[in-house]
Write an enzyme that holds these catalytic residues in place. Sequence first.
Site, mmCIF file in Angstrom:
data_model
loop_
_atom_site.group_PDB
_atom_site.id
_atom_site.type_symbol
_atom_site.label_atom_id
_atom_site.label_comp_id
_atom_site.label_asym_id
_atom_site.label_seq_id
_atom_site.Cartn_x
_atom_site.Cartn_y
_atom_site.Cartn_z
ATOM 1 N N GLU A 134 -2.218 31.209 46.643
ATOM 2 C CA GLU A 134 -1.259 32.069 47.347
ATOM 3 C C GLU A 134 0.109 32.096 46.648
ATOM 4 O O GLU A 134 0.759 33.142 46.554
ATOM 5 C CB GLU A 134 -1.088 31.550 48.792
ATOM 6 C CG GLU A 134 -0.239 32.389 49.693
ATOM 7 C CD GLU A 134 -0.802 33.787 49.906
ATOM 8 O OE1 GLU A 134 -1.795 33.919 50.616
ATOM 9 O OE2 GLU A 134 -0.242 34.760 49.360
ATOM 10 N N LYS A 210 1.505 39.033 37.789
ATOM 11 C CA LYS A 210 1.381 39.040 39.250
ATOM 12 C C LYS A 210 0.632 40.283 39.742
ATOM 13 O O LYS A 210 -0.213 40.200 40.640
ATOM 14 C CB LYS A 210 2.776 38.965 39.883
ATOM 15 C CG LYS A 210 3.438 37.610 39.633
ATOM 16 C CD LYS A 210 4.904 37.646 39.994
ATOM 17 C CE LYS A 210 5.568 36.306 39.751
ATOM 18 N NZ LYS A 210 7.042 36.379 39.835
#
Length: 431
Positions: A134, A210
């Site tokens: 996460e 990302k």
Amino acid sequence: MSASDPGRVRIGLLGCGNVGAALVGLVGEQADTIEARTGLRLEVARVAVRNLAKERSVTLPEGVLTHDADGLVHDPEVDLVVELIGGVEPARSLVLDALKAGKPVVTANKELMANVGTELFGAAEGAGVDLLFEAAVAGAIPLIRPLRESLAGSRIRRITGIVNGTTNYILTRMSEEGATYADALAEAQSLGYAERDPTADVEGYDAGAKVAILATIAFGASVVAGDVAHEGIAGVTTADIAFAHRLGYEVKLLAVAEQGDDGRVAVRVHPAMVPSSHPLASVRGSFNAVFIEGDAVGELMLYGRGAGGRPTASAVLGDVVDAAGNLRRGTCASIGALPRATIRPVDDARSEYYLHIEVLDRPGVLHAVSGVFAEHGVSIRSMEQEGLGDEARLIFITHDAAESAIQATLGALRGLDAVDRVTSVLRVVAP
Ligand code: NAP
């Protein structure tokens, strides 16, 4: 998990830098609350670092610190491994070894997940343990779990993120204080927001890693860092930002992932003019936000701290609690082997564009320049002209156009005698 005490979970921590040290502190602070809520007693049992002599911001009991990362992974006193070293190697080998040894792994390492994530998902699936990450995208902001679980009922069409705090800080200083790019970067470096070598941030590589991870999770197909087209912010000028303001926009570095009806995935990072009314326009300073558009869910935005030791450690600890709970129950939530995504070439992308061109101030120039747009099928939505002595500045906003048509237009404009230079080209986000 300890056989004599099934609630006790012994964490082996690889790396005790910004995030690792914050995690040690947070486990100490939260252990009682987590135990009361989940019945799990978390302990940091071993911590591997590179340099044992380095002073640490946290105190660890005697014998916990080691420089033997391999030994930590195989230590029978370690139930779960947290990787906070960074980079691809040796992180990849250590994570693979931990998974093969049947230990769940939690990592915050975007480089690792964006380059060899598929290999690691396969290893986690094979071993039947969790691999959770996460914190690898936008630090404290929950994104991976919402995309995997909460939004599984909606087809995701597009994700548009401000996922690099350094560049958002620089652009905010330029926008709000009129700072130049160089001054804003120097300030970000002096405050510790930017590295001494800022390339990974300002050229968009960090945001690219990302968005590759987000695309992989949102579209269920493997997208790697090398698939992402990049443009950085070093060419954005104070003049561009002033024009953007006049036209009702903010300039932001956007990471975009989208999937068309044909299933192809487009991933890119570039500065763009974002309408002031768009929720992403109000994301200031080092904050991050991700705007998600899906068929059933409509539009939603997740906003928060994208970096920093404690915010990132909080996301890591959330994953640790999840993985430890699964370990106790003998289950896992692995992603499994994913097919490779089909990547749409960036030339096919369409957008409105802002072009800032410096030309010689003489009759007929405007006619010649606008003729080049027409020749390449790029239609002009608005144009402004400003005198600069012997030169003039032309600002165009186009209607929706293909990237390939814009590139061809730019090539032809650069070949015109009257064009001194094309100063800036920015995509314009539709309201
Ligand atoms: P950091 O401060 O540079 O810490 C790295 C740690 O890893 C150090 O403790 C270092 O040991 C240790 N290390 C390096 N190589 C090692 C090896 N071969 N064996 C054992 N230990 C080794 O990094 P960080 O900022 O905490 O970042 C950690 C991870 O979190 C990275 O993947 C990063 O991308 C990710 N992340 C960070 C942030 C953030 O805000 N910092 C946000 C989101 C994600 P020494 O201390 O002895 O040098």
